[in-house]
Design a protein around this motif. Structure first.
Motif, PDB file in Angstrom:
ATOM      1  N   ASN A 217      96.715 -79.057 -71.707  1.00  0.00           N
ATOM      2  CA  ASN A 217      97.393 -79.652 -72.853  1.00  0.00           C
ATOM      3  C   ASN A 217      98.805 -79.097 -72.995  1.00  0.00           C
ATOM      4  OD1 ASN A 217      98.132 -79.767 -75.886  1.00  0.00           O
ATOM      5  ND2 ASN A 217      96.418 -81.186 -75.691  1.00  0.00           N
ATOM      6  N   GLN A 218      99.737 -79.976 -73.360  1.00  0.00           N
ATOM      7  CA  GLN A 218     101.141 -79.578 -73.480  1.00  0.00           C
ATOM      8  C   GLN A 218     101.447 -78.851 -74.793  1.00  0.00           C
ATOM      9  OE1 GLN A 218     102.174 -83.918 -71.671  1.00  0.00           O
ATOM     10  NE2 GLN A 218     103.914 -82.947 -72.629  1.00  0.00           N
ATOM     11  N   MET A 219     100.659 -79.171 -75.843  1.00  0.00           N
ATOM     12  CA  MET A 219     100.995 -78.704 -77.192  1.00  0.00           C
ATOM     13  C   MET A 219      99.780 -78.001 -77.798  1.00  0.00           C
ATOM     14  SD  MET A 219     104.164 -79.736 -77.637  1.00  0.00           S
ATOM     15  CE  MET A 219     104.394 -79.559 -79.393  1.00  0.00           C
ATOM     16  N   GLY A 248     101.898 -83.238 -67.122  1.00  0.00           N
ATOM     17  CA  GLY A 248     101.476 -83.886 -68.363  1.00  0.00           C
ATOM     18  C   GLY A 248     102.220 -85.184 -68.584  1.00  0.00           C
ATOM     19  N   PHE A 249     103.542 -85.117 -68.493  1.00  0.00           N
ATOM     20  CA  PHE A 249     104.421 -86.289 -68.629  1.00  0.00           C
ATOM     21  C   PHE A 249     104.219 -87.015 -69.950  1.00  0.00           C
ATOM     22  CE2 PHE A 249     103.634 -86.650 -63.752  1.00  0.00           C
ATOM     23  CZ  PHE A 249     104.355 -85.492 -63.533  1.00  0.00           C
ATOM     24  N   GLY A 250     103.719 -86.306 -70.949  1.00  0.00           N
ATOM     25  CA  GLY A 250     103.483 -86.921 -72.258  1.00  0.00           C
ATOM     26  C   GLY A 250     102.025 -87.299 -72.463  1.00  0.00           C
ATOM     27  N   ASN A 354     101.654 -94.507 -76.168  1.00  0.00           N
ATOM     28  CA  ASN A 354     102.215 -93.282 -76.730  1.00  0.00           C
ATOM     29  C   ASN A 354     103.273 -92.726 -75.775  1.00  0.00           C
ATOM     30  OD1 ASN A 354     102.473 -91.099 -78.557  1.00  0.00           O
ATOM     31  ND2 ASN A 354     100.352 -91.413 -79.171  1.00  0.00           N
ATOM     32  N   ALA A 355     103.678 -91.483 -76.040  1.00  0.00           N
ATOM     33  CA  ALA A 355     104.809 -90.911 -75.302  1.00  0.00           C
ATOM     34  C   ALA A 355     104.527 -90.803 -73.809  1.00  0.00           C
ATOM     35  CB  ALA A 355     105.119 -89.531 -75.853  1.00  0.00           C
ATOM     36  N   MET A 356     105.492 -91.190 -73.023  1.00  0.00           N
ATOM     37  CA  MET A 356     105.434 -90.943 -71.580  1.00  0.00           C
ATOM     38  C   MET A 356     106.848 -90.754 -71.030  1.00  0.00           C
ATOM     39  SD  MET A 356     103.919 -93.287 -68.488  1.00  0.00           S
ATOM     40  CE  MET A 356     105.005 -93.469 -67.066  1.00  0.00           C
ATOM     41  N   ARG A 357     107.055 -89.680 -70.292  1.00  0.00           N
ATOM     42  CA  ARG A 357     108.270 -89.455 -69.495  1.00  0.00           C
ATOM     43  C   ARG A 357     109.532 -89.972 -70.187  1.00  0.00           C
ATOM     44  NH1 ARG A 357     106.312 -92.143 -63.832  1.00  0.00           N
ATOM     45  NH2 ARG A 357     104.289 -91.127 -63.603  1.00  0.00           N
ATOM     46  N   ALA A 358     109.964 -89.257 -71.200  1.00  0.00           N
ATOM     47  CA  ALA A 358     111.166 -89.618 -71.967  1.00  0.00           C
ATOM     48  C   ALA A 358     110.985 -90.941 -72.701  1.00  0.00           C
ATOM     49  CB  ALA A 358     112.414 -89.643 -71.099  1.00  0.00           C
ATOM     50  N   GLY A 514     107.337 -80.795 -74.485  1.00  0.00           N
ATOM     51  CA  GLY A 514     107.436 -82.240 -74.662  1.00  0.00           C
ATOM     52  C   GLY A 514     108.882 -82.560 -74.973  1.00  0.00           C
ATOM     53  N   GLY A 515     109.236 -83.807 -74.801  1.00  0.00           N
ATOM     54  CA  GLY A 515     110.553 -84.278 -75.229  1.00  0.00           C
ATOM     55  C   GLY A 515     111.721 -83.432 -74.741  1.00  0.00           C
ATOM     56  N   GLN A 516     111.586 -82.813 -73.623  1.00  0.00           N
ATOM     57  CA  GLN A 516     112.543 -81.867 -73.012  1.00  0.00           C
ATOM     58  C   GLN A 516     113.001 -80.782 -74.000  1.00  0.00           C
ATOM     59  OE1 GLN A 516     116.049 -83.646 -71.132  1.00  0.00           O
ATOM     60  NE2 GLN A 516     117.201 -83.728 -73.015  1.00  0.00           N
TER      61      GLN A 516
END
Ligand code: MOS
Length: 739
Positions: A217-219, A248-250, A354-358, A514-516
């Protein structure tokens, strides 16, 4: 540590360790298979059983009956938990689709049963014996069909109705109508899947009412809070451990079904249970990047100055879902007095978007930066010159807000120089290399720098070694290394004297990945903790804190020099602090910029595109480790190539699911597909961003690349494709006649 005034000179500026390019400190573990993924943690809990998830075979409706009798009798089966055994679980703060529990099916492959068995094969085999009955409800699966009636999103002003959901500056309609040169075009991007290397996987173990999960998990803190909420546990009873992550890429920002199912399965089995999502389940069970339909209008005067710019985007999602925010960069990237952006959101019954790669900028720039190329062509201007002419040093919607730093022009100019742009024949389809048509294209890259508070604990051991603990994650990005560099720099010790422990919710809460935003914020948090540790050392030794030098494993004040080992004493010292941000993020627009350059060759018979060269020139604040940053950017450029040329989830519009669900059908490029990639970082240190003077850089690498490829294909062939991915069928018909 509160960061509310711009940074002045600080210990990071020594740049003895930060700004250098040591290899990743976890590199040896990674390359010898000793940085285990969650599913491989055989050591952490005894007697692990294997869970296998069954996904819904319908996209929308209800599960009316689940017959598990045969499955339960199958060899090795320990227990089965079906979605009908569990009440509908509350959604985590950041989930929109039900992860488990209850009869309602919101999307295809929603998890509806977990078989727990002694082996993976037994669990999988037993899962195939479960019989499920559904009541199918009609669903909406076709974005193009729903788009015309999709409502605007965003908060409406009180009494403002729909019109207030359109973001306007000046008078777009008037200025566009009056513009000397104009473009009105539609661009589309498809649904995409993260396809990170490591599938979602978790091991859950209960001790009484305390739950520990080893996962990917990223977060970490979001996962902890959301799992606690979903299972009705106090957060302090939940521990999340995720030290090594295979990308992860989001897709791993949020809690997913593997975690919840492993926890429920472990409870039922009364022993630890591990669950991995098989690759073919990931596109439909987890999240994806939603497809977009974007309309861009640009009006300019005859000199190529933009007078009107509008970017509208429609995407789809489940009810309560959010839109793909494709126009976000268009609010900030180019000047122009009259502006309009809007987002429309269609309700679709496809899996959760949902979020993916920017998210936002990546698909948004894929459209905007083709539109800029088309406008330059209409104006008879060089595409770089057109962009330069429309640069802005302030937020065009709020001119009182300057950019903290903005070197877009420099990125484009240096890139042009390095890439040989001046050799480019402005006329398309003029360069041949045997059977190949060759072209080069450019696009601007843009991604915001996001500030997030981030904390860490730093210990000084009796051997003079420094240990950093934070729940920050390393998703392949190099977090371990830049955090070690930061601690080494501030404490004045060699890199080898720093030990970094990440990805454990028992450590202080970090920004996560996440989100750079990971690099700048997590290292700033470590900086804060190290500065506190320096104060403690000074206090303990009775040294004047204003006049200290930490270097070579010792602290020096005037004539007095004390080794850190001695300062630590037998018991050692430990400090905890974090970075918190004030108003600088509001006063200044903090963004990162790139010039993306691509050379392609398109086969003149088949329409096949090969990328020959890529260059990114990036302005993204201080680069903490040029080697790991470069790896981030070339990885992102490669993902940009996928977005431009191959990556597309095919939607079955009758049954409502993504058809190509594995790496055979969903094509992801690798570095070997692109013979030459180069990255240049402009020399920059942004004192507005944090004490590190760094900004995000990873996602900048993908933002703009797709359009640079599209523009290069146009330059090579004269064919303008506005519908991604740019596959051979879309290029073939427009190819020039062969003589
Ligand atoms: Mo990124 S898509 O916010 O992990």
């Amino acid at each position: 540590m509160k960061f509310d005034v711009p940074a002045t000179t600080n210990p990071i500026d020594q740049l003895k360790v930060v700004g250098k390019s040591p290899d990743r400190i976890d590199g040896k573990l990674k390359t010898t298979g000793t940085a285990p993924y969650a599913y491989e943690r055989h050591d952490v809990a005894p007697n692990q059983a294997y869970g296998y998830l069954l996904g819904s075979a319908i996209a929308k409706g209800t599960v009316t009956r689940i017959d598990v009798d045969k499955a339960k009798a199958a060899p090795g089966v320990v227990t089965i938990v079906s979605t009908l055994d569990v009440p509908k679980l509350p959604l985590g703060m950041r989930n929109i689709a039900q992860l488990f529990g209850g009869a309602e099916v919101m999307h295809y492959h929603q998890a509806i049963a977990l078989v727990v068995a002694e082996t993976f094969e037994q669990a999988r085999s037993a899962a195939s014996l479960i019989r499920v009955e559904y009541s199918r409800a009609p669903g909406k699966f076709d974005l193009a069909a729903e788009a015309p009636s999709a409502p605007l999103t965003g908060p409406a002003a009180p009494g403002g109705g729909d019109a207030s959901r359109i973001n306007r500056v000046g008078d777009f309609d008037g200025a566009f109508a009056a513009a000397a040169v104009k473009l009105d075009a539609q661009y589309t991007t498809p649904d995409q899947s993260h396809m990170m290397m490591e599938p979602h996987a978790s091991i859950a173990a209960w001790e009484g009412d305390k739950l520990t999960v080893w996962t990917s998990n990223q977060m970490i803190n979001w996962a902890k809070q959301d799992l606690a909420k979903t299972l009705g546990l106090p957060p302090e009873n939940v521990r999340i451990i995720s030290p090594y992550i295979g990308g992860g890429f989001g897709g791993k920002l949020f809690l997913r079904a593997d975690v919840v199912a492993a926890a429920l399965g472990a409870k039922a089995a009364k022993r630890p249970v591990k669950v991995a999502l098989p690759r073919p389940m990931i596109p439909n069970n987890t999240t994806h990047r939603p497809a977009t339909i974007q309309r861009i209008r640009i009006g300019a005067d005859a000199d190529g100055r933009i007078t009107a710019i509008a970017h509208e985007s429609t995407s789809g999602n489940l009810p309560q879902g959010r839109p793909e925010t494709a126009p976000s960069q268009t609010k900030l990237l180019y000047a122009g007095a009259n502006r309009l952006t809007a987002l429309r959101l269609a309700v679709l019954d496809l899996p959760e978007g949902n979020a993916m790669r920017a998210p936002g900028e990546a698909p948004g720039l894929m459209a905007l930066e083709i539109a800029m190329d088309e406008m330059a062509e209409k104006l008879g201007l060089d595409p770089i010159e057109f962009r330069v002419r429309n640069d802005t040093q302030v937020d065009p919607e709020k001119p009182e807000r300057p950019f903290s730093q903005r070197q877009l022009i420099e990125c484009l100019r240096q890139g042009a120089e390095r890439f040989g742009w001046s050799q480019r024949n402005p006329k398309p389809a003029q360069t041949r290399d045997g059977d190949w048509l060759v072209g080069i294209g450019v696009a601007a890259g843009f991604r915001n720098n996001v500030l997030m508070k981030s904390a860490a604990r730093v210990r000084l051991g009796k051997d003079g070694g420094v240990t950093v603990e934070t729940d920050m994650t390393d998703i392949g990005t190099g977090s371990y290394t830049i955090i070690a560099q930061t601690a080494a720099e501030v404490m004045g010790v060699p890199l080898e004297k720093v030990t970094v422990s990440l990805g454990d919710s028992s450590f202080p809460t970090s920004s996560g990945s996440g989100g750079q935003w990971g690099a700048n914020n997590s290292t700033a948090g470590v900086y804060a903790a190290c500065m506190k540790l320096r104060e403690m050392i000074a206090q303990k030794l009775g040294l004047d804190p204003a006049n200290l030098e930490f270097a070579d494993g010792a602290v020096r004040a005037g004539e007095r020099r004390v080794s850190l080992a001695e300062a630590a004493g037998e018991a050692g010292l430990s400090a905890e602090d974090g970075i918190e941000y004030g108003e600088l993020g509001k006063k200044y627009q903090q963004s990162t910029f790139a010039g993306h350059f691509v050379e392609v060759a398109v086969h003149s018979f088949t329409g096949e595109t090969r990328i020959r060269r890529m260059l990114a020139v990036c302005a993204a604040g201080r680069i903490l480790n040029p080697k790991t940053a470069r790896s981030q950017v070339i990885g992102a450029m490669t993902m940009g190539a996928g977005a431009a040329l191959t990556e597309e989830l095919a939607v079955d519009k009758r049954q409502g699911f993504f058809v190509n669900h594995d790496l055979a059908g969903y094509e992801v490029p690798v570095h070997a597909d692109i013979p030459h990639q180069e990255v240049i970082f402009l020399d920059e240190a942004d004192p507005i961003s944090s004490p590190m003077k760094a900004k995000g850089v990873g996602e900048l690498g993908i933002c703009g690349v797709g359009a640079a490829i599209a523009n290069a294909i146009h330059h090579a062939t004269g064919v303008r494709v506005r519908d991604y991915p740019i596959t051979v069928d879309k290029v073939l018909n427009g190819l020039p006649e062969l003589v």
